[in-house]
Every structure is written in C-alpha cells, then in structure tokens.
Motif scaffolding. Structure first.
Motif, PDB file in Angstrom:
ATOM      1  N   PRO A  64       0.831  -1.209   0.000  1.00 44.59           N
ATOM      2  CA  PRO A  64       0.000   0.000   0.000  1.00 44.59           C
ATOM      3  C   PRO A  64       0.864   1.257   0.000  1.00 44.59           C
ATOM      4  O   PRO A  64       1.944   1.280   0.604  1.00 44.59           O
ATOM      5  CB  PRO A  64      -0.804  -0.128   1.302  1.00 44.59           C
ATOM      6  N   GLU A  65       0.389   2.281  -0.680  1.00 41.42           N
ATOM      7  CA  GLU A  65       1.101   3.549  -0.727  1.00 41.42           C
ATOM      8  C   GLU A  65       0.579   4.469   0.373  1.00 41.42           C
ATOM      9  O   GLU A  65      -0.637   4.587   0.559  1.00 41.42           O
ATOM     10  CB  GLU A  65       0.919   4.218  -2.090  1.00 41.42           C
ATOM     11  N   PRO A  66       1.461   5.127   1.117  1.00 38.99           N
ATOM     12  CA  PRO A  66       0.997   6.029   2.179  1.00 38.99           C
ATOM     13  C   PRO A  66       0.247   7.228   1.615  1.00 38.99           C
ATOM     14  O   PRO A  66       0.564   7.710   0.527  1.00 38.99           O
ATOM     15  CB  PRO A  66       2.297   6.458   2.872  1.00 38.99           C
ATOM     16  N   ASP A  67      -0.752   7.692   2.350  1.00 43.95           N
ATOM     17  CA  ASP A  67      -1.488   8.877   1.938  1.00 43.95           C
ATOM     18  C   ASP A  67      -0.784  10.121   2.466  1.00 43.95           C
ATOM     19  O   ASP A  67       0.341  10.051   2.979  1.00 43.95           O
ATOM     20  CB  ASP A  67      -2.946   8.808   2.402  1.00 43.95           C
ATOM     21  N   GLU A  68      -1.418  11.260   2.358  1.00 43.99           N
ATOM     22  CA  GLU A  68      -0.779  12.514   2.736  1.00 43.99           C
ATOM     23  C   GLU A  68      -0.470  12.593   4.227  1.00 43.99           C
ATOM     24  O   GLU A  68       0.390  13.368   4.657  1.00 43.99           O
ATOM     25  CB  GLU A  68      -1.669  13.704   2.335  1.00 43.99           C
ATOM     26  N   ASP A  69      -1.156  11.783   5.041  1.00 43.09           N
ATOM     27  CA  ASP A  69      -0.900  11.759   6.472  1.00 43.09           C
ATOM     28  C   ASP A  69       0.100  10.675   6.858  1.00 43.09           C
ATOM     29  O   ASP A  69       0.409  10.507   8.039  1.00 43.09           O
ATOM     30  CB  ASP A  69      -2.207  11.527   7.244  1.00 43.09           C
ATOM     31  N   GLY A  70       0.574   9.920   5.876  1.00 42.75           N
ATOM     32  CA  GLY A  70       1.505   8.851   6.160  1.00 42.75           C
ATOM     33  C   GLY A  70       0.843   7.545   6.535  1.00 42.75           C
ATOM     34  O   GLY A  70       1.531   6.567   6.863  1.00 42.75           O
ATOM     35  N   ASP A  71      -0.498   7.490   6.493  1.00 40.99           N
ATOM     36  CA  ASP A  71      -1.217   6.265   6.823  1.00 40.99           C
ATOM     37  C   ASP A  71      -1.266   5.340   5.606  1.00 40.99           C
ATOM     38  O   ASP A  71      -1.347   5.794   4.464  1.00 40.99           O
ATOM     39  CB  ASP A  71      -2.637   6.571   7.282  1.00 40.99           C
ATOM     40  N   LEU A  72      -1.245   4.034   5.873  1.00 44.48           N
ATOM     41  CA  LEU A  72      -1.250   3.038   4.804  1.00 44.48           C
ATOM     42  C   LEU A  72      -2.634   2.404   4.698  1.00 44.48           C
ATOM     43  O   LEU A  72      -3.095   1.751   5.636  1.00 44.48           O
ATOM     44  CB  LEU A  72      -0.214   1.953   5.102  1.00 44.48           C
ATOM     45  N   PRO A  73      -3.327   2.582   3.571  1.00 46.91           N
ATOM     46  CA  PRO A  73      -4.647   1.971   3.399  1.00 46.91           C
ATOM     47  C   PRO A  73      -4.538   0.503   3.029  1.00 46.91           C
ATOM     48  O   PRO A  73      -3.783   0.121   2.145  1.00 46.91           O
ATOM     49  CB  PRO A  73      -5.271   2.791   2.259  1.00 46.91           C
ATOM     50  N   ILE A  74      -5.290  -0.324   3.737  1.00 51.24           N
ATOM     51  CA  ILE A  74      -5.336  -1.761   3.471  1.00 51.24           C
ATOM     52  C   ILE A  74      -6.785  -2.113   3.178  1.00 51.24           C
ATOM     53  O   ILE A  74      -7.674  -1.841   3.982  1.00 51.24           O
ATOM     54  CB  ILE A  74      -4.851  -2.569   4.690  1.00 51.24           C
ATOM     55  N   TRP A  75      -7.015  -2.735   2.024  1.00 51.09           N
ATOM     56  CA  TRP A  75      -8.381  -3.085   1.633  1.00 51.09           C
ATOM     57  C   TRP A  75      -8.577  -4.580   1.725  1.00 51.09           C
ATOM     58  O   TRP A  75      -7.860  -5.357   1.095  1.00 51.09           O
ATOM     59  CB  TRP A  75      -8.668  -2.594   0.219  1.00 51.09           C
ATOM     60  N   LEU A  76      -9.551  -5.008   2.516  1.00 49.16           N
ATOM     61  CA  LEU A  76      -9.912  -6.409   2.656  1.00 49.16           C
ATOM     62  C   LEU A  76     -11.420  -6.517   2.578  1.00 49.16           C
ATOM     63  O   LEU A  76     -12.138  -5.882   3.341  1.00 49.16           O
ATOM     64  CB  LEU A  76      -9.424  -6.971   4.000  1.00 49.16           C
ATOM     65  N   GLY A  77     -11.904  -7.325   1.632  1.00 49.45           N
ATOM     66  CA  GLY A  77     -13.339  -7.519   1.511  1.00 49.45           C
ATOM     67  C   GLY A  77     -14.122  -6.243   1.329  1.00 49.45           C
ATOM     68  O   GLY A  77     -15.209  -6.086   1.877  1.00 49.45           O
ATOM     69  N   ASP A  78     -13.604  -5.280   0.559  1.00 51.67           N
ATOM     70  CA  ASP A  78     -14.274  -4.012   0.283  1.00 51.67           C
ATOM     71  C   ASP A  78     -14.432  -3.130   1.522  1.00 51.67           C
ATOM     72  O   ASP A  78     -15.260  -2.228   1.549  1.00 51.67           O
ATOM     73  CB  ASP A  78     -15.650  -4.233  -0.357  1.00 51.67           C
ATOM     74  N   VAL A  79     -13.653  -3.407   2.556  1.00 53.73           N
ATOM     75  CA  VAL A  79     -13.662  -2.591   3.769  1.00 53.73           C
ATOM     76  C   VAL A  79     -12.247  -2.045   3.960  1.00 53.73           C
ATOM     77  O   VAL A  79     -11.266  -2.753   3.772  1.00 53.73           O
ATOM     78  CB  VAL A  79     -14.092  -3.420   4.991  1.00 53.73           C
ATOM     79  N   ILE A  80     -12.139  -0.776   4.358  1.00 53.06           N
ATOM     80  CA  ILE A  80     -10.828  -0.159   4.483  1.00 53.06           C
ATOM     81  C   ILE A  80     -10.317  -0.190   5.913  1.00 53.06           C
ATOM     82  O   ILE A  80     -11.062   0.006   6.876  1.00 53.06           O
ATOM     83  CB  ILE A  80     -10.840   1.293   3.966  1.00 53.06           C
ATOM     84  N   THR A  81      -9.024  -0.475   6.025  1.00 53.27           N
ATOM     85  CA  THR A  81      -8.295  -0.378   7.286  1.00 53.27           C
ATOM     86  C   THR A  81      -7.115   0.550   7.054  1.00 53.27           C
ATOM     87  O   THR A  81      -6.457   0.480   6.021  1.00 53.27           O
ATOM     88  CB  THR A  81      -7.781  -1.761   7.726  1.00 53.27           C
ATOM     89  N   TYR A  82      -6.839   1.425   8.022  1.00 55.77           N
ATOM     90  CA  TYR A  82      -5.665   2.283   7.939  1.00 55.77           C
ATOM     91  C   TYR A  82      -4.617   1.813   8.935  1.00 55.77           C
ATOM     92  O   TYR A  82      -4.925   1.577  10.111  1.00 55.77           O
ATOM     93  CB  TYR A  82      -6.022   3.746   8.219  1.00 55.77           C
ATOM     94  N   ALA A  83      -3.380   1.672   8.472  1.00 61.34           N
ATOM     95  CA  ALA A  83      -2.250   1.363   9.342  1.00 61.34           C
ATOM     96  C   ALA A  83      -1.482   2.651   9.596  1.00 61.34           C
ATOM     97  O   ALA A  83      -1.000   3.294   8.658  1.00 61.34           O
ATOM     98  CB  ALA A  83      -1.343   0.322   8.695  1.00 61.34           C
ATOM     99  N   SER A  84      -1.384   3.040  10.859  1.00 59.10           N
ATOM    100  CA  SER A  84      -0.658   4.245  11.261  1.00 59.10           C
ATOM    101  C   SER A  84       0.521   3.838  12.132  1.00 59.10           C
ATOM    102  O   SER A  84       0.391   2.950  12.978  1.00 59.10           O
ATOM    103  CB  SER A  84      -1.571   5.198  12.042  1.00 59.10           C
ATOM    104  N   VAL A  85       1.653   4.483  11.920  1.00 59.52           N
ATOM    105  CA  VAL A  85       2.859   4.117  12.672  1.00 59.52           C
ATOM    106  C   VAL A  85       3.229   5.212  13.654  1.00 59.52           C
ATOM    107  O   VAL A  85       3.008   6.401  13.400  1.00 59.52           O
ATOM    108  CB  VAL A  85       4.043   3.832  11.722  1.00 59.52           C
TER     109      VAL A  85
END
Length: 219
Positions: A64-85
């Motif tokens: 996944p590519e980080p967004d402008e906030d540095g969060d990584l979007p993960i898509w599973l089953g048409d539902v979004i999860t954000y990974a933040s470090v």
C-alpha cells in the motif's frame, strides 16, 4: 480524520506461506515464516512505515502507498483499514471502518460490549455515528508475524460487516454491491475511492496465519 487524497492501490491475495525466498546470504533460501519471525528494528516513523509496507507486500499483491498523512490503506473484503505508525510509542495502529450512520448511540454502546467479548482481538470505538475496530501491534521491535496476524484477524471481521451493522443499527462501511449507498460519506472523509478491480480480496490463508514466531506469548 483529515482528508486523504491518495487513491487506493490493489491489494489481493496472500501468497502461500511456504513460499521460499532468497535471503541473499550464504545460508541459501529461507521460508517466509522464518523471515516473518525475525524482529525488525526501526529508528523513526519513516523506517517503521517502510517496514510495514515491506511486510504487507509479502501478504498482498502490492504494497500500500501512504497517503498525505503517512497512513497506509489496506483493503480487505471491500472494507478499508488504515495502518498508522508511531515509532516514539513503538506501535503500529490498525483502524478498520466497520459501521456508519448509527441511529441509536445508547443501543449501539450496549452492543459494543457484546462485540468486545466476541472479538477480543479488537477494540471497538463509537465516534459520533460510526464504529471502528482498532488494534495495536507492538513495534519495539516489530515482529512481522505479529502484524500479519493482526491483519489476518480483520478478514473474518469484515466478512461480518453487514451483520454487525444490523446489530448496531447502522450501515456497513463497504464499497460496491449493497454498500454502494454508503460510499459517498466515507470518500468525503477519507478522500479514498474504491472502484472496479481496485477492490481488495482478503485471502483465507491470511486469516489462518498463526503467530509462528516461537518466542513470544502472543498465543
């Protein structure tokens, strides 16, 4: 949550756990399970984010590519999860958007107590009319299998998104199909849109991945 401008990248099926990869050392080849059990030291947010992307690239078709906030979007089953470090707090936070447009907060709060018992790997958070499921993965150091196990736990959860929405008196935060009418508000808040073949598929093997590190008490 701030606007997010990055578009979702495709993230599909977990590769076979027994896949053998070259280590680039005289030791020859090493299985992914062995590599995933090796702790990864990170010095700052950038290093931790890069480590998370590399780990996710092993279980998803694309990192996944980080967004402008540095969060990584993960898509599973048409539902979004954000990974933040957060390297300072030594943690990777996973936040899954499950249900929105909840009509009765009091009733929803009662149901959340039941969900907490049914899904102990998650912390369910009610914010305004939306419920998210959150996880914290220790990252001092980061053990890849711990992150993979946490992401894998999301798969059966998102498969129950519509059932959970019904119990909570809201609508599932899914994209496409029956969830199409819910897409606008999520896109407006996150700036991320899911269309066509970009939707992610959560592999069954990912959900079944155990810890496998052999040296921890994570169960």
């Amino acid at each position: 949550m701030s606007k997010k401008n990055g578009r979702k990248k495709s993230a599909n099926r977990k590769r076979a756990g027994a896949e053998v990869v070259s280590t680039g050392t005289t030791g020859g080849a090493q299985s992914l399970e062995e590599l995933w059990a090796v702790p990864v030291d990170t010095e700052d947010d950038d290093a931790l984010r890069d480590a998370v992307r590399r780990i996710l690239a092993d279980v998803l078709d694309e990192a996944p590519e980080p967004d402008e906030d540095g969060d990584l979007p993960i898509w599973l089953g048409d539902v979004i999860t954000y990974a933040s470090v957060d390297a300072e707090d030594a943690v990777v936070e996973l936040r899954t958007f499950l249900v929105e447009r909840i009509a009765g907060r009091t009733r929803a709060a009662e149901v959340l107590g039941d969900l907490q018992s049914e899904w102990p790997d998650f912390k369910f958070v009610l914010h305004k009319d939306r419920v998210t499921a959150e996880q914290r993965v220790p990252a001092s150091p980061l053990v890849p299998m711990h992150l993979i196990r946490a992401v894998g736990a999301i798969v059966p959860l998102v498969e129950e998104a519509r059932v959970l929405a019904s119990r909570l008196g809201g609508e599932a935060c899914v994209f496409g199909g029956e969830g199409t009418d819910m897409q606008d508000s999520v896109v407006q808040e996150t700036g991320v849109e899911a269309t066509g073949t970009d939707r992610a598929v959560g592999g069954k093997l990912l959900a079944d991945a155990g810890c496998g590190c052999g040296n921890c008490a994570c169960g």
